[in-house]
Enzyme design. Sequence first.
Site, PDB file in Angstrom:
ATOM      1  CG  HIS A 101      -8.790   0.530  -4.265  1.00 27.27           C
ATOM      2  ND1 HIS A 101      -9.794   1.321  -3.747  1.00 27.27           N
ATOM      3  CD2 HIS A 101      -7.627   1.030  -3.748  1.00 27.27           C
ATOM      4  CE1 HIS A 101      -9.276   2.241  -2.959  1.00 27.27           C
ATOM      5  NE2 HIS A 101      -7.963   2.087  -2.952  1.00 27.27           N
ATOM      6  CG  ASP A 156      -1.973   1.030   1.220  1.00 24.25           C
ATOM      7  OD1 ASP A 156      -1.988   1.846   0.298  1.00 24.25           O
ATOM      8  OD2 ASP A 156      -2.808   1.025   2.147  1.00 24.25           O
TER       9      ASP A 156
END
Length: 454
Positions: free
Chosen positions: A362, A268
């Site tokens: 996403h 991330d």
Amino acid sequence: MADQSTPPASSQNARPRKSQGRPGEKHSAEKAAPANGTPEKTAAGAPSPQGAISRRRLLGTAGATGIVLGTAGAVAGHAATPSEKTVPLTSLGTDRVAFHGTHQPGITDALQARGHLIAFDLAAGAGRKEAAALLRRWSATAERLMAGETAAHDDTGVARDAGPSSLTITFGFGNSFFARTGLEKQRPSALDPLPEFSSDRLDPRRSNGDLWVQIGADDALVAFHALRTVQKEAGGAARLRWQMNGFNRSPGATAHPMTARNLMGQIDGTRNPKPAEPDFDRRVFVPSSGGPAWMANGSYAVVRRIRMLLDDWERLPLRAQEEVIGRRKSDGAPLSGGTETTAMDLERTGADGKPVVPLTAHARITRPDQNGGAAMLRRPFSYHDGFDADGTPDAGLLFVCWQADPLRGFVPVQRKLDRGDALSRFIRHEASGLFAAPGGAAKGEYVGQRLLEG
């Protein structure tokens, strides 16, 4: 949970900060090198650069077994006698971020291992005068603590024996602050309340606030010491509204520099904007003209407590998780191929004729080139606040993102996520806040002085 998220420590996301010339101080770029921002470590037993250990220098770090304190071969748990010269095991505790500068600390600096977010409301009867005195106190305290010094009054001793540990303290003003201080004409339009989103399940008791403080450090006790000191120094001027605790991977925890993982296990932080990019300042910081003068070189922070529905997520097969995100879980590479930093090929299709990166992935939806160039500098912390009665973990992300204008940064991206992000089934936004963080304080100034005394 945008794909353009911040690595826990990336030199590409760590902006150089001027040193104030104090011994042992490092600006952000020095603290952040090498590639993921993990500070360079001094070999065990290496002499201090200054030949002596200050009262708050780091004496040891967790997770190092069998490391000796000195050439005599004493074990790490050995307690030094007054006549012995101790040597720090690593340089982690000595890393220092300067308080004064063009921008406030804690925005472009590499992520720290521990963090606290805290919001206050001004007390009944407190106004502009009391707010100015509070920001003056807080700024003086932040300067001292970030330099590795004790609080000026009634220091608790919690951080004794530790160095600055990359401590940063950042201050911001909420929408309601301006009415309470009679400064409504100085309130920027960028602080207008955020619109509602379909994934919102917001608790107003843990949202917004007149004043906001972000604290980060690479040592948990240093971070808590700053939190407790800031809270005590609010005195009668402000009362606590809400407070949240977060964490990231500790610097040096991996065998080589790499991007962090979130609590879903996904890498991330791959596509965060970087200070080296020519439009970085335009996206992240308020220009010196075109906005309130007191916000020049400042930035707007959107703060969201995003709960991850981990039980549901962990039931998904690996391939399904990867299709939700659009990246491989093992190394963060896009499903279209390559490595973590390879540009995602949104046009590539598989044998079935479908896009390799699903339309609802996403990572596809959050790409700046899919949102008119909208971008924000994400600098989050993970959190875990225990378990519900049925064993469901209360865990997720303390999302913090910085931008020059939230209406051009956070809002358009979140609106698009609202309309079809596959990840939305596995997250829930439970608290929210928007705060204006003015530019950094010059030497002799306090944060917000141009607003409160202008």
